[in-house]
Design a protein around this motif. Structure first.
Motif, mmCIF file in Angstrom:
data_model
loop_
_atom_site.group_PDB
_atom_site.id
_atom_site.type_symbol
_atom_site.label_atom_id
_atom_site.label_comp_id
_atom_site.label_asym_id
_atom_site.label_seq_id
_atom_site.Cartn_x
_atom_site.Cartn_y
_atom_site.Cartn_z
ATOM 1 N N LEU A 146 0.840 -1.193 0.000
ATOM 2 C CA LEU A 146 0.000 0.000 0.000
ATOM 3 C C LEU A 146 0.878 1.247 0.000
ATOM 4 C CD1 LEU A 146 -2.568 -0.944 2.788
ATOM 5 C CD2 LEU A 146 -3.032 -0.864 0.331
ATOM 6 N N PHE A 147 0.350 2.327 -0.592
ATOM 7 C CA PHE A 147 0.949 3.642 -0.457
ATOM 8 C C PHE A 147 0.200 4.330 0.679
ATOM 9 C CE2 PHE A 147 1.659 2.752 -4.996
ATOM 10 C CZ PHE A 147 3.011 3.004 -5.093
ATOM 11 N N HIS B 68 -2.819 12.933 6.455
ATOM 12 C CA HIS B 68 -4.247 12.844 6.772
ATOM 13 C C HIS B 68 -4.788 11.423 6.649
ATOM 14 C CE1 HIS B 68 -3.545 17.051 5.440
ATOM 15 N NE2 HIS B 68 -4.113 17.263 6.604
ATOM 16 N N GLY B 69 -3.910 10.437 6.603
ATOM 17 C CA GLY B 69 -4.340 9.046 6.597
ATOM 18 C C GLY B 69 -4.823 8.528 5.260
ATOM 19 N N GLY B 70 -4.413 9.119 4.173
ATOM 20 C CA GLY B 70 -4.785 8.620 2.857
ATOM 21 C C GLY B 70 -4.047 7.317 2.569
ATOM 22 N N VAL B 71 -4.782 6.344 2.021
ATOM 23 C CA VAL B 71 -4.195 5.047 1.698
ATOM 24 C C VAL B 71 -4.545 4.715 0.252
ATOM 25 C CG1 VAL B 71 -4.094 2.602 2.311
ATOM 26 C CG2 VAL B 71 -4.490 4.308 4.096
ATOM 27 N N PHE B 72 -3.554 4.189 -0.486
ATOM 28 C CA PHE B 72 -3.736 3.841 -1.891
ATOM 29 C C PHE B 72 -3.274 2.402 -2.106
ATOM 30 C CE2 PHE B 72 -2.878 8.353 -1.588
ATOM 31 C CZ PHE B 72 -3.831 8.934 -2.400
ATOM 32 N N TYR B 73 -3.996 1.669 -2.944
ATOM 33 C CA TYR B 73 -3.572 0.322 -3.331
ATOM 34 C C TYR B 73 -2.342 0.418 -4.219
ATOM 35 C CZ TYR B 73 -8.156 -1.243 -1.695
ATOM 36 O OH TYR B 73 -9.257 -1.503 -0.934
ATOM 37 N N GLN C 145 -5.104 3.255 -6.857
ATOM 38 C CA GLN C 145 -6.497 3.546 -6.514
ATOM 39 C C GLN C 145 -6.615 3.872 -5.023
ATOM 40 O OE1 GLN C 145 -9.127 3.779 -8.645
ATOM 41 N NE2 GLN C 145 -7.715 3.370 -10.316
ATOM 42 N N VAL C 146 -7.581 4.720 -4.667
ATOM 43 C CA VAL C 146 -7.796 5.109 -3.275
ATOM 44 C C VAL C 146 -8.353 3.921 -2.497
ATOM 45 C CG1 VAL C 146 -9.033 6.662 -1.716
ATOM 46 C CG2 VAL C 146 -8.213 7.504 -3.925
ATOM 47 N N ALA C 147 -7.723 3.601 -1.368
ATOM 48 C CA ALA C 147 -8.190 2.529 -0.494
ATOM 49 C C ALA C 147 -8.941 3.101 0.703
ATOM 50 C CB ALA C 147 -7.021 1.680 -0.011
ATOM 51 N N ALA C 148 -8.477 4.231 1.226
ATOM 52 C CA ALA C 148 -9.124 4.835 2.401
ATOM 53 C C ALA C 148 -8.651 6.274 2.548
ATOM 54 C CB ALA C 148 -8.773 4.039 3.657
ATOM 55 N N GLY C 149 -9.389 7.014 3.374
ATOM 56 C CA GLY C 149 -8.993 8.381 3.702
ATOM 57 C C GLY C 149 -9.606 9.436 2.800
ATOM 58 N N PRO C 150 -9.108 10.655 2.933
ATOM 59 C CA PRO C 150 -9.705 11.789 2.220
ATOM 60 C C PRO C 150 -9.299 12.015 0.769
ATOM 61 C CG PRO C 150 -7.968 12.571 3.656
ATOM 62 C CD PRO C 150 -8.103 11.085 3.902
ATOM 63 N N PRO C 151 -8.291 11.321 0.193
ATOM 64 C CA PRO C 151 -7.926 11.651 -1.191
ATOM 65 C C PRO C 151 -9.114 11.507 -2.144
ATOM 66 C CG PRO C 151 -6.238 10.280 -0.224
ATOM 67 C CD PRO C 151 -7.380 10.302 0.740
#
Length: 177
Positions: free
Chosen positions: A129-130, A135-140, A144-150
Motif C-alpha cells: 500500500l501507499f 491525513h491518513g490517505g491510503v492507496f492500493y 487507486q484510493v483505499a481509504a482516507g480523504p484523497p
C-alpha cells in the motif's frame, strides 16, 4: 419712481457657449487620459497574472536508470530533475516518483504526492500500500484510493523504455490534474 435693480451674477455661473464647450472638452480629455493611463498600466498587469494559466508547463523524458536495475514486482523510489526548475531552485529542483516493474517490458510510475493536499506518500512493501502520513490517505498498489480523504487515485507518469533505459515523462508536480 421706479428704480431698476440689477443683480450681479457670480463669475462662471453661466458662461458663454464657447466656455461650456471648452470645459466639457477638457473634462472629457482628462477622463480619456486617465483611462489611457489605466490601460497602459492595467493590461501588462493582467497579462502577467493570467500568463501562467495559459502557458503549458514543459514536459521532458527523464532517464531513471537501466532496465536491469529494476526487479519485476518491486516498487522503488526514483528521483529525477524537475523539467522546469527555477535558476535558484538548487536541490529542490529534484523530484521523485514511485516506479514499479510489473513485467519484463512493463513499468508503472506514480507521483509521490497525495492527491488530497500534495503530501508525500510512502510505499509500505509488506502491506503493498501507499500511505500518506498527513491525513491518513491510503492507496492500493495500482494507485487507486483505499481509504482516507484523497479524492482520486495517485497521478501516473508515462513510462517508456528506450535504448535500455527507463524514462519518465516528467511535468509539473501533479497535485490537481
Amino acid at each position: 419712481m421706479a428704480t431698476e435693480t440689477t443683480r450681479a451674477e457670480p463669475a462662471g455661473a453661466a458662461g458663454t457657449p464657447s466656455e461650456l464647450s471648452r470645459r466639457s472638452f477638457l473634462a472629457k480629455l482628462t477622463i480619456a487620459a486617465g483611462g489611457l493611463g489605466a490601460a497602459l498600466v492595467g493590461v501588462p498587469v493582467v497579462g502577467f497574472l493570467l500568463a501562467p494559466l495559459l502557458r503549458r508547463s514543459p514536459e521532458f523524458w527523464r532517464p531513471i536508470g537501466p532496465v536491469a536495475q529494476f526487479n519485476v514486482g518491486e516498487t522503488r523510489l526514483v528521483s529525477f530533475v524537475d523539467p522546469s526548475p527555477l535558476p535558484w531552485a538548487g536541490v529542490t529542483a529534484n523530484t521523485a516518483a514511485w516506479l514499479r516493474r510489473e513485467a519484463e517490458d512493463r513499468f508503472v510510475a506514480f507521483a509521490v504526492n497525495c492527491t488530497h493536499l500534495g503530501c508525500p506518500v510512502r510505499w509500505l512493501p509488506d502491506a503493498e500500500l501507499f500511505m500518506c502520513p498527513c491525513h491518513g490517505g491510503v492507496f492500493y498498489q495500482d494507485g487507486q484510493v483505499a481509504a482516507g480523504p484523497p479524492p482520486r487515485q495517485l497521478t501516473r507518469y508515462e513510462v517508456r523504455v528506450r535504448e535500455g533505459q527507463v524514462e519518465i515523462l516528467a511535468g509539473p508536480i501533479p497535485i490537481a490534474r
